[in-house]
Design an enzyme around this catalytic site. Structure first.
Site, PDB file in Angstrom:
ATOM      1  N   ARG A 190      58.924 -68.236  35.594  1.00 25.81           N
ATOM      2  CA  ARG A 190      58.707 -69.618  36.031  1.00 25.81           C
ATOM      3  C   ARG A 190      59.890 -70.106  36.862  1.00 25.81           C
ATOM      4  O   ARG A 190      59.713 -70.746  37.893  1.00 25.81           O
ATOM      5  CB  ARG A 190      58.496 -70.513  34.818  1.00 25.81           C
ATOM      6  CG  ARG A 190      57.056 -70.615  34.337  1.00 25.81           C
ATOM      7  CD  ARG A 190      56.358 -69.274  34.129  1.00 25.81           C
ATOM      8  NE  ARG A 190      55.033 -69.414  33.568  1.00 25.81           N
ATOM      9  CZ  ARG A 190      54.766 -69.335  32.275  1.00 25.81           C
ATOM     10  NH1 ARG A 190      55.745 -69.112  31.390  1.00 25.81           N
ATOM     11  NH2 ARG A 190      53.531 -69.482  31.844  1.00 25.81           N
ATOM     12  N   TYR A 248      60.083 -72.816  19.789  1.00 28.25           N
ATOM     13  CA  TYR A 248      59.941 -72.933  21.241  1.00 28.25           C
ATOM     14  C   TYR A 248      60.980 -73.940  21.730  1.00 28.25           C
ATOM     15  O   TYR A 248      60.789 -75.155  21.605  1.00 28.25           O
ATOM     16  CB  TYR A 248      58.521 -73.369  21.614  1.00 28.25           C
ATOM     17  CG  TYR A 248      57.574 -72.220  21.858  1.00 28.25           C
ATOM     18  CD1 TYR A 248      57.620 -71.064  21.068  1.00 28.25           C
ATOM     19  CD2 TYR A 248      56.621 -72.271  22.863  1.00 28.25           C
ATOM     20  CE1 TYR A 248      56.757 -70.009  21.277  1.00 28.25           C
ATOM     21  CE2 TYR A 248      55.743 -71.217  23.083  1.00 28.25           C
ATOM     22  CZ  TYR A 248      55.819 -70.087  22.291  1.00 28.25           C
ATOM     23  OH  TYR A 248      54.961 -69.034  22.509  1.00 28.25           O
ATOM     24  N   ASP A 303      48.234 -62.582  26.313  1.00 25.42           N
ATOM     25  CA  ASP A 303      47.917 -63.938  25.887  1.00 25.42           C
ATOM     26  C   ASP A 303      47.142 -64.687  26.969  1.00 25.42           C
ATOM     27  O   ASP A 303      47.207 -64.356  28.146  1.00 25.42           O
ATOM     28  CB  ASP A 303      49.195 -64.696  25.555  1.00 25.42           C
ATOM     29  CG  ASP A 303      50.122 -64.823  26.764  1.00 25.42           C
ATOM     30  OD1 ASP A 303      50.385 -63.787  27.406  1.00 25.42           O
ATOM     31  OD2 ASP A 303      50.566 -65.948  27.072  1.00 25.42           O
ATOM     32  N   GLU A 304      46.438 -65.691  26.554  1.00 28.01           N
ATOM     33  CA  GLU A 304      45.838 -66.687  27.438  1.00 28.01           C
ATOM     34  C   GLU A 304      45.152 -66.056  28.653  1.00 28.01           C
ATOM     35  O   GLU A 304      45.447 -66.385  29.795  1.00 28.01           O
ATOM     36  CB  GLU A 304      46.904 -67.690  27.892  1.00 28.01           C
ATOM     37  CG  GLU A 304      47.539 -68.456  26.737  1.00 28.01           C
ATOM     38  CD  GLU A 304      48.654 -69.374  27.181  1.00 28.01           C
ATOM     39  OE1 GLU A 304      48.822 -70.444  26.577  1.00 28.01           O
ATOM     40  OE2 GLU A 304      49.394 -69.011  28.127  1.00 28.01           O
ATOM     41  N   TRP A 309      52.773 -66.333  17.920  1.00 30.59           N
ATOM     42  CA  TRP A 309      53.283 -67.574  18.502  1.00 30.59           C
ATOM     43  C   TRP A 309      52.414 -68.798  18.239  1.00 30.59           C
ATOM     44  O   TRP A 309      52.892 -69.926  18.316  1.00 30.59           O
ATOM     45  CB  TRP A 309      53.444 -67.406  20.013  1.00 30.59           C
ATOM     46  CG  TRP A 309      52.180 -67.402  20.810  1.00 30.59           C
ATOM     47  CD1 TRP A 309      51.351 -66.345  21.030  1.00 30.59           C
ATOM     48  CD2 TRP A 309      51.586 -68.514  21.506  1.00 30.59           C
ATOM     49  NE1 TRP A 309      50.283 -66.716  21.822  1.00 30.59           N
ATOM     50  CE2 TRP A 309      50.412 -68.046  22.142  1.00 30.59           C
ATOM     51  CE3 TRP A 309      51.947 -69.852  21.679  1.00 30.59           C
ATOM     52  CZ2 TRP A 309      49.583 -68.872  22.900  1.00 30.59           C
ATOM     53  CZ3 TRP A 309      51.132 -70.678  22.447  1.00 30.59           C
ATOM     54  CH2 TRP A 309      49.976 -70.185  23.045  1.00 30.59           C
ATOM     55  N   THR A 320      60.642 -71.440  30.815  1.00 34.56           N
ATOM     56  CA  THR A 320      61.496 -72.147  31.772  1.00 34.56           C
ATOM     57  C   THR A 320      60.741 -72.994  32.801  1.00 34.56           C
ATOM     58  O   THR A 320      61.282 -73.294  33.858  1.00 34.56           O
ATOM     59  CB  THR A 320      62.407 -71.147  32.507  1.00 34.56           C
ATOM     60  OG1 THR A 320      61.605 -70.228  33.256  1.00 34.56           O
ATOM     61  CG2 THR A 320      63.301 -70.413  31.543  1.00 34.56           C
ATOM     62  N   GLU A 321      59.504 -73.413  32.506  1.00 38.73           N
ATOM     63  CA  GLU A 321      58.859 -74.335  33.439  1.00 38.73           C
ATOM     64  C   GLU A 321      59.783 -75.515  33.762  1.00 38.73           C
ATOM     65  O   GLU A 321      59.840 -75.972  34.910  1.00 38.73           O
ATOM     66  CB  GLU A 321      57.551 -74.869  32.847  1.00 38.73           C
ATOM     67  CG  GLU A 321      56.420 -73.874  32.839  1.00 38.73           C
ATOM     68  CD  GLU A 321      56.317 -73.113  31.528  1.00 38.73           C
ATOM     69  OE1 GLU A 321      55.235 -72.619  31.210  1.00 38.73           O
ATOM     70  OE2 GLU A 321      57.346 -73.012  30.826  1.00 38.73           O
TER      71      GLU A 321
END
EC number: 3.2.1.52
Length: 542
Positions: free
Chosen positions: A144, A397, A305-306, A372, A448-449
């Protein structure tokens, strides 16, 4: 007892004071036994600049020894007026004893140049210590926001200082691809760069309109791995697949399902995933082979994930794969794919490391699960006989906000205070002894967005990472009030190390990011989301 013996972080299992002190000066010799040359070299480099103690080889003074009666990461540090002995079960144990020695010295000795004269007194006493868990990890997301090599090496030093031993390096995502892969040059010429960066939480739809990117050369990654190994930190790489792949598909549209556009500039999850056709599988195998060539550890992260399956419904390539493999539908594509990647890694003598979504449909034998989505998946993974690393977003997180103060920079997620991180236990309740033994440890995650620089990573990580280090090193029984009495002395060490930690009094005016507004959530809202997100695990085990 000497105050310096009682102000260590993480707190040692045993610390007893003695009479007097050992004086460390320019003439102090360093006597390192065979097999400990690496620790000796590191210690000279760590202490020399600020103390002018160059620790020339010779008998007496500081003695480093291996002791087969101790476990590999266990150490004993004995300090008396005549000398200082560090014994460890293996080189790692001696290294951790040397890190404790650094904390026993005044904070000024942690600086990179000499600011005060010696000799330096180390209080007499005895410390014996060993970790509770063998996985004491931190995830760093460099996809990110790209982090230069020098900043990664600095973070490794800070992890080692706190006796953390795994760096999980998240190398690719929808918003950027950070590694070279032979034969796939557009991954770095195109996939490593996005046209803009979202400012703040995605609900606000703000962008800075500045290109952002970067990538690591093979030599960069070899340097990171070697530097970490010298500090007994294992680097576990992750390339997320088959989802979180928009950067790769932007570089090579033929890997996707019809998307032809740039690297994703916004946060959140992209719908653009791999098509799982022959070329996409060859691509993934090439990526994994290159990771195996660069990273010597047993585990290779494939994310998992996702991964939204929406594109697969209308993708001719994906539908052809479903028919060819006799799969029941697109929901079976990802488990099939994960099994193929696990087989490929097994041929290289490696194992899959993936997020808890890979439990859906059955994770491959030998896969290690990063749990997570709350506390439940860690227990489910252990009950399914998988080794597991606990990293629930509700506890570790570190991109989540640290207080309700509106001046917190880009406050996102649920409230995660220093005390709440300290209360984290990697072993979920209700497990049998055998199941609990499958919990390798815990991991704090730095997504790290909203961390655009190493300075901001510092602010989000510390001092919460100090609390986390104690949860994965020390015993299950801990006292936050007692930890809080030790923390001020440790913050002086962080000052000397140049860490931009969040002050206990709260954010300073210049910490704020009014240009990047956040989106705080309540704990109840997040728990409801997690129940919905992990319903797939319940269906899979039914």
């Amino acid at each position: 007892m000497s105050e310096r013996l009682t102000n260590l972080v993480p707190r040692p299992g045993l610390a007893a004071s003695g009479e007097g002190a050992f004086e460390l000066g320019p003439a102090t010799p360093l006597d390192a036994a065979a097999g400990l040359a690496g620790v000796a070299t590191w210690l000279r480099g760590a202490l020399g600049p600020a103390t002018s103690c160059h620790l020339s080889p010779g008998p007496g003074g500081i003695r480093l020894r291996l002791d087969p009666q101790l476990s590999a990461e266990e150490y004993e540090l004995v300090i008396g007026p005549a000398g200082l002995d560090i014994r460890g079960g293996a080189e790692a144990g001696v290294f951790y004893g040397a890190q404790t020695l650094r904390q026993l010295l005044p904070p000024v000795t942690l600086r990179r140049a000499r600011l005060a004269g010696g000799p330096w007194a180390v209080p007499a006493g005895r410390i014996r210590d060993a970790p509770r868990f063998r996985w004491r990890g931190v995830l760093l997301d460099v996809a990110r926001h790209f982090m230069p090599v020098s900043d990664v090496l600095r973070l490794i030093d800070l992890l080692a200082f706190h006796k953390l031993n795994v760096l999980h390096l998240h190398l690719t995502d929808d918003q950027g691809w950070r590694i070279e892969v032979p034969g796939w040059p557009r991954l770095t010429s195109v996939g490593a760069w996005r046209p803009a960066t979202m400012l703040g939480a995605r609900q606000h739809e703000r962008y800075d309109q500045r290109p952002h990117g970067g990538y690591y050369s093979d030599d960069d990654l070899r340097e990171i791995v070697a530097y970490a190994a010298e500090r007994h930190v294992t680097v576990v790489p992750e390339v997320d697949m088959p989802g979180h792949m928009q950067a790769a598909v932007a570089a090579y549209p033929e890997l996707g399902n019809g998307y032809a556009g740039p690297v994703r500039a916004g946060w959140g999850v992209s719908p653009h995933v791999l098509n799982l056709g022959p070329q996409a599988l060859d691509f993934c195998r090439a990526v994994l082979d290159h990771l195996c060539d660069l990273f010597p550890g047993e585990l290779i992260g494939i994310g998992g994930d996702e991964c939204p399956p929406g594109e697969w419904c209308d993708s001719p390539v994906a539908q052809a794969r479903i028919r060819a493999e006799g799969l029941a539908g697109q929901e079976r594509l990802q488990p099939w794919f994960t099994a193929r990647m696990a087989e490929h890694l097994a041929g290289r003598g490696r194992r899959v490391f993936g997020w808890d979504e890979i439990l859906v449909g059955g994770a491959p034998p030998g896969a290690v699960i990063a749990a997570w989505r709350g506390a439940g998946p860690a227990a489910r993974a252990a009950r399914a006989a998988h080794e597991v690393v606990s990293c629930p977003d509700t506890s570790v997180y570190l991109d989540y906000r640290q207080s309700d103060d509106p001046a917190e920079p880009t406050p996102v997620g649920t409230l995660l205070t220093l005390a709440e991180v300290y209360a984290f236990d990697p072993v979920p309740p209700g497990l049998t002894t055998d199941e609990a033994d499958l919990v390798l440890g815990g991991q704090a995650n730095l997504w790290t967005e909203h961390m655009e620089s190493a300075r901001r990573v510092d602010y989000q990580a510390f001092p919460r990472l100090c609390a986390f280090a104690e949860t994965v090193w020390g015993p299950a029984g801990r006292d936050f009030a007692e930890f809080s009495t030790r923390l001020p002395a440790h913050l002086e060490r962080l000052d000397a190390l140049g860490v931009n930690y969040r002050p206990p009094t709260g954010p300073r005016p210049w910490d704020g990011r009014p240009d990047a507004p956040g989106h705080p959530r309540t704990t109840d809202d997040r728990l409801a989301e997690l129940r919905e997100m992990t319903a797939d695990l319940g269906r899979a085990s039914a």
